[in-house]
Design a protein around this motif. Structure first.
Motif, PDB file in Angstrom:
ATOM      1  N   ALA A   1      -7.003  -1.058  12.836  1.00  0.00           N
ATOM      2  CA  ALA A   1      -6.706  -0.482  14.157  1.00  0.00           C
ATOM      3  C   ALA A   1      -6.200  -1.580  15.089  1.00  0.00           C
ATOM      4  O   ALA A   1      -5.414  -1.332  15.995  1.00  0.00           O
ATOM      5  N   GLY A   2      -6.670  -2.795  14.858  1.00  0.00           N
ATOM      6  CA  GLY A   2      -6.221  -3.901  15.694  1.00  0.00           C
ATOM      7  C   GLY A   2      -7.159  -5.083  15.573  1.00  0.00           C
ATOM      8  O   GLY A   2      -8.199  -5.012  14.910  1.00  0.00           O
ATOM      9  N   PHE A   3      -6.750  -6.184  16.185  1.00  0.00           N
ATOM     10  CA  PHE A   3      -7.522  -7.428  16.149  1.00  0.00           C
ATOM     11  C   PHE A   3      -8.066  -7.738  17.540  1.00  0.00           C
ATOM     12  O   PHE A   3      -7.359  -7.605  18.540  1.00  0.00           O
ATOM     13  N   GLU A   4      -9.330  -8.147  17.591  1.00  0.00           N
ATOM     14  CA  GLU A   4      -9.909  -8.611  18.856  1.00  0.00           C
ATOM     15  C   GLU A   4      -9.577 -10.073  19.073  1.00  0.00           C
ATOM     16  O   GLU A   4      -9.685 -10.591  20.170  1.00  0.00           O
ATOM     17  N   ASP A   5      -9.245 -10.743  17.978  1.00  0.00           N
ATOM     18  CA  ASP A   5      -8.989 -12.181  18.036  1.00  0.00           C
ATOM     19  C   ASP A   5      -8.163 -12.533  16.805  1.00  0.00           C
ATOM     20  O   ASP A   5      -8.449 -12.042  15.713  1.00  0.00           O
ATOM     21  N   LEU A   6      -7.136 -13.309  16.988  1.00  0.00           N
ATOM     22  CA  LEU A   6      -6.311 -13.736  15.849  1.00  0.00           C
ATOM     23  C   LEU A   6      -5.777 -15.116  16.186  1.00  0.00           C
ATOM     24  O   LEU A   6      -5.054 -15.298  17.176  1.00  0.00           O
TER      25      LEU A   6
ATOM     26  N   ASN B   1      -9.349   4.754   1.898  1.00  0.00           N
ATOM     27  CA  ASN B   1      -8.012   5.109   2.418  1.00  0.00           C
ATOM     28  C   ASN B   1      -7.043   3.920   2.418  1.00  0.00           C
ATOM     29  O   ASN B   1      -5.953   4.007   2.973  1.00  0.00           O
ATOM     30  N   GLY B   2      -7.466   2.816   1.816  1.00  0.00           N
ATOM     31  CA  GLY B   2      -6.629   1.609   1.851  1.00  0.00           C
ATOM     32  C   GLY B   2      -7.159   0.637   2.889  1.00  0.00           C
ATOM     33  O   GLY B   2      -8.308   0.734   3.319  1.00  0.00           O
ATOM     34  N   LEU B   3      -6.323  -0.296   3.255  1.00  0.00           N
ATOM     35  CA  LEU B   3      -6.693  -1.294   4.268  1.00  0.00           C
ATOM     36  C   LEU B   3      -5.875  -0.996   5.516  1.00  0.00           C
ATOM     37  O   LEU B   3      -4.695  -1.330   5.597  1.00  0.00           O
ATOM     38  N   ILE B   4      -6.514  -0.326   6.484  1.00  0.00           N
ATOM     39  CA  ILE B   4      -5.800   0.087   7.696  1.00  0.00           C
ATOM     40  C   ILE B   4      -6.497  -0.536   8.905  1.00  0.00           C
ATOM     41  O   ILE B   4      -7.644  -0.210   9.212  1.00  0.00           O
TER      42      ILE B   4
ATOM     43  N   ALA C   1      -0.028 -14.465   8.205  1.00  0.00           N
ATOM     44  CA  ALA C   1      -0.682 -13.155   8.305  1.00  0.00           C
ATOM     45  C   ALA C   1      -0.261 -12.244   7.151  1.00  0.00           C
ATOM     46  O   ALA C   1      -1.089 -11.545   6.558  1.00  0.00           O
TER      47      ALA C   1
ATOM     48  N   PHE D   1      -3.903 -14.799  19.500  1.00  0.00           N
ATOM     49  CA  PHE D   1      -3.947 -13.542  20.252  1.00  0.00           C
ATOM     50  C   PHE D   1      -5.386 -13.222  20.624  1.00  0.00           C
ATOM     51  O   PHE D   1      -6.287 -13.353  19.804  1.00  0.00           O
ATOM     52  N   GLU D   2      -5.580 -12.799  21.881  1.00  0.00           N
ATOM     53  CA  GLU D   2      -6.896 -12.305  22.287  1.00  0.00           C
ATOM     54  C   GLU D   2      -7.046 -10.844  21.915  1.00  0.00           C
ATOM     55  O   GLU D   2      -8.151 -10.310  21.867  1.00  0.00           O
TER      56      GLU D   2
ATOM     57  N   LEU E   1      -4.655  -7.659  19.697  1.00  0.00           N
ATOM     58  CA  LEU E   1      -3.422  -7.257  19.007  1.00  0.00           C
ATOM     59  C   LEU E   1      -3.674  -5.882  18.411  1.00  0.00           C
ATOM     60  O   LEU E   1      -4.559  -5.718  17.576  1.00  0.00           O
ATOM     61  N   ARG E   2      -2.913  -4.896  18.896  1.00  0.00           N
ATOM     62  CA  ARG E   2      -3.158  -3.512  18.467  1.00  0.00           C
ATOM     63  C   ARG E   2      -1.849  -2.813  18.124  1.00  0.00           C
ATOM     64  O   ARG E   2      -0.788  -3.168  18.640  1.00  0.00           O
ATOM     65  N   TRP E   3      -1.982  -1.823  17.262  1.00  0.00           N
ATOM     66  CA  TRP E   3      -0.841  -0.987  16.876  1.00  0.00           C
ATOM     67  C   TRP E   3      -1.184   0.456  17.244  1.00  0.00           C
ATOM     68  O   TRP E   3      -1.724   1.199  16.418  1.00  0.00           O
TER      69      TRP E   3
ATOM     70  N   VAL F   1      -4.871  -7.030  -0.107  1.00  0.00           N
ATOM     71  CA  VAL F   1      -4.458  -5.797  -0.793  1.00  0.00           C
ATOM     72  C   VAL F   1      -4.649  -5.952  -2.302  1.00  0.00           C
ATOM     73  O   VAL F   1      -4.999  -5.001  -2.992  1.00  0.00           O
TER      74      VAL F   1
ATOM     75  N   GLN G   1       0.862  -1.181   0.000  1.00  0.00           N
ATOM     76  CA  GLN G   1       0.000   0.000   0.000  1.00  0.00           C
ATOM     77  C   GLN G   1       0.907   1.243   0.000  1.00  0.00           C
ATOM     78  O   GLN G   1       1.989   1.231   0.590  1.00  0.00           O
TER      79      GLN G   1
ATOM     80  N   VAL H   1     -10.143   0.952   9.985  1.00  0.00           N
ATOM     81  CA  VAL H   1     -10.413   2.388   9.997  1.00  0.00           C
ATOM     82  C   VAL H   1     -10.850   2.788   8.592  1.00  0.00           C
ATOM     83  O   VAL H   1     -10.090   2.610   7.630  1.00  0.00           O
TER      84      VAL H   1
ATOM     85  N   MET I   1      -2.603 -10.697   4.180  1.00  0.00           N
ATOM     86  CA  MET I   1      -2.677  -9.261   3.885  1.00  0.00           C
ATOM     87  C   MET I   1      -2.456  -9.018   2.408  1.00  0.00           C
ATOM     88  O   MET I   1      -3.174  -8.227   1.791  1.00  0.00           O
TER      89      MET I   1
END
Lengths: 147, 147
Positions: free
Chosen positions: B83-88, B78-81, B62, A85-86, A88-90, B70, A37, B143, B66
């Motif tokens: 914020a985070g994962f609740e579960d992975l 705005n692309g693929l952004i 992962a 992961f429960e 995972l954030r950036w 993409v 991207q 986002v 992605m």
């Protein structure tokens, strides 16, 4: 040092002694293969984007975090194997010139009810930049062998 | 097609038309840089490990996921952004020869209370192998800009 389930203690914090300095070239090289991207590939395009400046892919940050951990002495006897992961954030992007390290806190140690040979160690892994700001926070369950 | 917050509908499922065929060489090359553990680097060492056979790093899975996204038409303006994962999770490992694709289901569409220009789209991204088995399941908040 190779650790078994019993060797992990809730509340312990492991800190990587290694540091990973991130370059613009590495950010772009990772992005070309896994996350092509514009804001991960090109400084000018990044200025007009959500990030405002060249930023590493979150998956690149995750990979660099993993490498710091694999090179550290935070290790179970079977290696570092995450069941998932429960969370995972950036919270903020990684920029060229950033210097990363990882802090890992043991949150929970559980034996498996179905498999006596393994258990789960829940940890919070926080990746920090040179200013002590978190760039990645992950809560992970590691698969760890019993002795 | 570039989508804004209003364009995402709960329950919609997007499927990548692209497929990613995974090679042993790629598994080892990713691992050398980001996750240099024996079961990701060497067939013989992998046979004696938790995985029983050469397996891709979860972070490699992962990254490949992605890239499939993409390259697909699942895109916000705005692309693929994320914020985070609740579960992975990685329910089963990726092996050499596997062929991956991704299904993305829209779970929730929310305006932001603090920022009128963006919102969050919660999705479940499931990466499947050639047998239709899930190799990665992630619940992610993207986002997304408002129109």
């Amino acid at each position: 040092m190779s650790r078994y389930l019993d060797d992990f203690v809730v509340g312990e914090i492991y800190r990587t002694s290694g540091r990973k300095r991130v370059t613009a070239e590495e950010i772009k090289r990772f992005a070309q293969e896994y996350d092509p991207q514009p804001f991960h590939l090109d400084e000018a395009a990044a200025r007009g984007s959500f990030f405002g400046e060249l930023a590493a892919s979150g998956w690149h940050t995750a990979g660099m975090t993993m490498r710091l951990l694999v090179d550290s002495d935070f290790k179970a006897a079977n290696g570092l194997i995450g069941a998932g992961f429960e969370d995972l954030r950036w919270p903020r992007p990684v920029r060229p010139g950033d210097e990363l390290r990882v802090e890992t806190e043991v949150l929970e140690v559980r034996a498996s009810s179905s498999r006596p040979d393994i258990g789960l160690v829940k940890v919070r892994m926080t990746t920090l930049n040179q200013n002590g700001e978190a760039v990645q926070i992950g809560v992970c369950n590691l698969v760890v062998p019993t002795r």
